[in-house]
Design a protein around this motif. Structure first.
Motif, PDB file in Angstrom:
ATOM      1  N   HIS A  84      16.708  88.406  50.935  1.00 37.28           N
ATOM      2  CA  HIS A  84      17.911  87.559  50.917  1.00 37.28           C
ATOM      3  C   HIS A  84      18.477  87.372  49.510  1.00 37.28           C
ATOM      4  O   HIS A  84      19.573  86.844  49.356  1.00 37.28           O
ATOM      5  CB  HIS A  84      17.644  86.195  51.571  1.00 37.28           C
ATOM      6  CG  HIS A  84      16.506  85.433  50.985  1.00 37.28           C
ATOM      7  ND1 HIS A  84      15.228  85.491  51.491  1.00 37.28           N
ATOM      8  CD2 HIS A  84      16.443  84.575  49.933  1.00 37.28           C
ATOM      9  CE1 HIS A  84      14.436  84.706  50.797  1.00 37.28           C
ATOM     10  NE2 HIS A  84      15.150  84.139  49.837  1.00 37.28           N
TER      11      HIS A  84
ATOM     12  N   SER B  48      24.176  95.156  52.225  1.00 35.14           N
ATOM     13  CA  SER B  48      23.204  95.898  53.027  1.00 35.14           C
ATOM     14  C   SER B  48      22.550  97.043  52.276  1.00 35.14           C
ATOM     15  O   SER B  48      21.363  97.340  52.494  1.00 35.14           O
ATOM     16  CB  SER B  48      23.880  96.439  54.299  1.00 35.14           C
ATOM     17  OG  SER B  48      24.313  95.392  55.126  1.00 35.14           O
TER      18      SER B  48
ATOM     19  N   LYS C 177      19.463  96.171  50.210  1.00 34.60           N
ATOM     20  CA  LYS C 177      18.391  95.803  51.141  1.00 34.60           C
ATOM     21  C   LYS C 177      17.780  97.050  51.758  1.00 34.60           C
ATOM     22  O   LYS C 177      16.549  97.212  51.815  1.00 34.60           O
ATOM     23  CB  LYS C 177      18.932  94.879  52.235  1.00 34.60           C
ATOM     24  CG  LYS C 177      19.403  93.513  51.767  1.00 34.60           C
ATOM     25  CD  LYS C 177      19.981  92.728  52.928  1.00 34.60           C
ATOM     26  CE  LYS C 177      20.386  91.318  52.560  1.00 34.60           C
ATOM     27  NZ  LYS C 177      21.456  91.236  51.557  1.00 34.60           N
ATOM     28  N   ARG C 178      18.648  97.932  52.214  1.00 36.70           N
ATOM     29  CA  ARG C 178      18.169  99.180  52.816  1.00 36.70           C
ATOM     30  C   ARG C 178      17.456 100.030  51.769  1.00 36.70           C
ATOM     31  O   ARG C 178      16.423 100.663  52.065  1.00 36.70           O
ATOM     32  CB  ARG C 178      19.357  99.938  53.412  1.00 36.70           C
ATOM     33  CG  ARG C 178      18.960 101.104  54.300  1.00 36.70           C
ATOM     34  CD  ARG C 178      20.192 101.743  54.942  1.00 36.70           C
ATOM     35  NE  ARG C 178      20.811 100.836  55.902  1.00 36.70           N
ATOM     36  CZ  ARG C 178      21.989 100.245  55.722  1.00 36.70           C
ATOM     37  NH1 ARG C 178      22.677 100.447  54.603  1.00 36.70           N
ATOM     38  NH2 ARG C 178      22.475  99.440  56.644  1.00 36.70           N
TER      39      ARG C 178
ATOM     40  N   HIS D 253      16.979  84.757  57.128  1.00 34.22           N
ATOM     41  CA  HIS D 253      17.967  85.531  57.865  1.00 34.22           C
ATOM     42  C   HIS D 253      18.902  84.549  58.571  1.00 34.22           C
ATOM     43  O   HIS D 253      18.614  83.366  58.676  1.00 34.22           O
ATOM     44  CB  HIS D 253      17.298  86.498  58.843  1.00 34.22           C
ATOM     45  CG  HIS D 253      16.570  85.843  59.980  1.00 34.22           C
ATOM     46  ND1 HIS D 253      15.575  84.897  59.796  1.00 34.22           N
ATOM     47  CD2 HIS D 253      16.696  85.990  61.320  1.00 34.22           C
ATOM     48  CE1 HIS D 253      15.114  84.512  60.979  1.00 34.22           C
ATOM     49  NE2 HIS D 253      15.782  85.148  61.914  1.00 34.22           N
TER      50      HIS D 253
ATOM     51  N   ASP E 171      22.181  86.141  50.008  1.00 34.69           N
ATOM     52  CA  ASP E 171      22.883  86.905  51.039  1.00 34.69           C
ATOM     53  C   ASP E 171      21.867  87.407  52.064  1.00 34.69           C
ATOM     54  O   ASP E 171      21.485  88.577  52.059  1.00 34.69           O
ATOM     55  CB  ASP E 171      23.640  88.073  50.407  1.00 34.69           C
ATOM     56  CG  ASP E 171      24.408  88.883  51.429  1.00 34.69           C
ATOM     57  OD1 ASP E 171      24.806  88.313  52.472  1.00 34.69           O
ATOM     58  OD2 ASP E 171      24.610  90.093  51.192  1.00 34.69           O
TER      59      ASP E 171
ATOM     60  N   PRO F  36      20.225  88.722  55.636  1.00 36.87           N
ATOM     61  CA  PRO F  36      20.722  89.419  56.823  1.00 36.87           C
ATOM     62  C   PRO F  36      21.229  88.391  57.831  1.00 36.87           C
ATOM     63  O   PRO F  36      20.661  87.314  57.972  1.00 36.87           O
ATOM     64  CB  PRO F  36      19.475  90.152  57.348  1.00 36.87           C
ATOM     65  CG  PRO F  36      18.580  90.268  56.160  1.00 36.87           C
ATOM     66  CD  PRO F  36      18.821  89.038  55.341  1.00 36.87           C
ATOM     67  N   HIS F  37      22.287  88.713  58.548  1.00 39.48           N
ATOM     68  CA  HIS F  37      22.974  87.698  59.348  1.00 39.48           C
ATOM     69  C   HIS F  37      22.359  87.434  60.714  1.00 39.48           C
ATOM     70  O   HIS F  37      22.855  86.571  61.452  1.00 39.48           O
ATOM     71  CB  HIS F  37      24.444  88.081  59.493  1.00 39.48           C
ATOM     72  CG  HIS F  37      25.224  87.848  58.228  1.00 39.48           C
ATOM     73  ND1 HIS F  37      26.581  87.994  58.137  1.00 39.48           N
ATOM     74  CD2 HIS F  37      24.818  87.463  56.987  1.00 39.48           C
ATOM     75  CE1 HIS F  37      26.990  87.716  56.909  1.00 39.48           C
ATOM     76  NE2 HIS F  37      25.932  87.399  56.191  1.00 39.48           N
TER      77      HIS F  37
ATOM     78  N   ALA G 259      20.044  92.234  62.723  1.00 35.55           N
ATOM     79  CA  ALA G 259      20.370  92.906  61.462  1.00 35.55           C
ATOM     80  C   ALA G 259      19.110  93.275  60.690  1.00 35.55           C
ATOM     81  O   ALA G 259      19.043  94.333  60.057  1.00 35.55           O
ATOM     82  CB  ALA G 259      21.278  92.015  60.618  1.00 35.55           C
ATOM     83  N   VAL G 260      18.099  92.407  60.731  1.00 35.57           N
ATOM     84  CA  VAL G 260      16.808  92.720  60.103  1.00 35.57           C
ATOM     85  C   VAL G 260      16.207  93.960  60.758  1.00 35.57           C
ATOM     86  O   VAL G 260      15.758  94.896  60.076  1.00 35.57           O
ATOM     87  CB  VAL G 260      15.839  91.531  60.224  1.00 35.57           C
ATOM     88  CG1 VAL G 260      14.446  91.914  59.714  1.00 35.57           C
ATOM     89  CG2 VAL G 260      16.356  90.323  59.452  1.00 35.57           C
TER      90      VAL G 260
ATOM     91  N   LEU H   1      18.024  97.130  59.707  1.00 34.70           N
ATOM     92  CA  LEU H   1      17.636  97.553  58.363  1.00 34.70           C
ATOM     93  C   LEU H   1      16.277  98.243  58.379  1.00 34.70           C
ATOM     94  O   LEU H   1      16.081  99.276  57.718  1.00 34.70           O
ATOM     95  CB  LEU H   1      17.596  96.344  57.426  1.00 34.70           C
ATOM     96  CG  LEU H   1      18.939  95.768  56.984  1.00 34.70           C
ATOM     97  CD1 LEU H   1      18.736  94.398  56.332  1.00 34.70           C
ATOM     98  CD2 LEU H   1      19.638  96.709  56.015  1.00 34.70           C
TER      99      LEU H   1
END
Length: 241
Positions: free
Chosen positions: A130, A135, A138-139, A161, A200, A202-203, A207-208, A211
């Protein structure tokens, strides 16, 4: 449990590093339980194989990922990486105090700086995702971890998240958590303002999972939740039969 890019690492200067553990315990109700269960999940999966090499990404600070798992599994060895020198120094002291210095390698830098190859039997990424904006970073960090794990190796992923502003009741409850620990109304407002501007996550859990899937992981399973925080175990694709 610190950030792992140069920009994010700059937030964890000497001042913030010194207060990190106290602030984390207030921000995350169940701080100790999450770390203990993370160690238990890894041990339950890997315990029968004896020795294991574990990669700990964002290891700076209290180093609970190492000390909890190391207590359960005395034959495990740890490679811990963090780009914040103040946070890594705190981890160094905690690891030494737990008697685990000889089986822990502490590296100042990023996981991308480590040699390529599936060298590790497991990995952890706790309290990091976070802090990374967007993205792609994170990825990127998840892919860097994946490429360094053996097929079937478990990853413990934990962090916030859900978009904070999309959950007003939970956000207010988070503020009440701070107030319960003695913060004034103005202090709570300031803390929540910094959180809304400086992180920020993941929403969603979906989304987690996306990823993780995009980064070469499969079969994610949540084992801990606390307000916005979640903890999951997933596995490097290509699990042995």
């Amino acid at each position: 449990m610190a950030a792992t890019t140069n920009d994010s690492a700059s937030k964890f200067d000497l001042s913030r590093a010194g207060e990190y553990e106290l602030q984390s315990r207030i921000a995350l109700a169940g701080y100790d339980a999450c770390h203990e269960l993370s160690a238990c999940m890894l041990s339950a999966h890997l315990g029968t194989q004896g020795a294991a090499n574990v990669l700990v990404v964002g290891a700076g600070g209290p180093a609970q990922e190492i000390t909890k798992a190391g207590l359960l599994q005395p034959d495990w060895r740890f490679t811990a990486v963090d780009p914040s020198e103040p946070m890594l120094e705190i981890a160094r002291a905690r690891v030494a105090g737990a008697g685990m210095a000889e089986r822990t390698q502490l590296i100042l830098g990023r996981v991308e700086d480590l040699p390529d190859g599936p060298a590790f039997d497991a990995a952890t990424l706790v309290g990091v995702l976070h802090h990374l904006p967007g993205s792609e970073p994170k990825r990127g960090i998840l892919q860097a971890i994946s490429s360094r794990l053996k097929p079937g190796a478990p990853l413990i992923l934990a962090g916030n998240h859900r978009a904070y502003a999309s959950e007003p009741l939970m956000l207010k409850a988070w503020g009440e958590r701070w107030r319960m620990q003695g913060a004034t109304a103005d202090e709570v407002k300031a803390k929540l303002g910094r959180i809304l501007q400086g992180a920020d996550p993941p929403h969603s859990e979906a989304a987690v999972f996306a990823l993780l899937s995009d980064s070469g992981f499969e079969a994610p399973q949540r084992f801990f939740s606390s307000l916005f925080w979640g903890a999951w175990i997933a596995f490097r694709a290509g699990r042995p039969n």
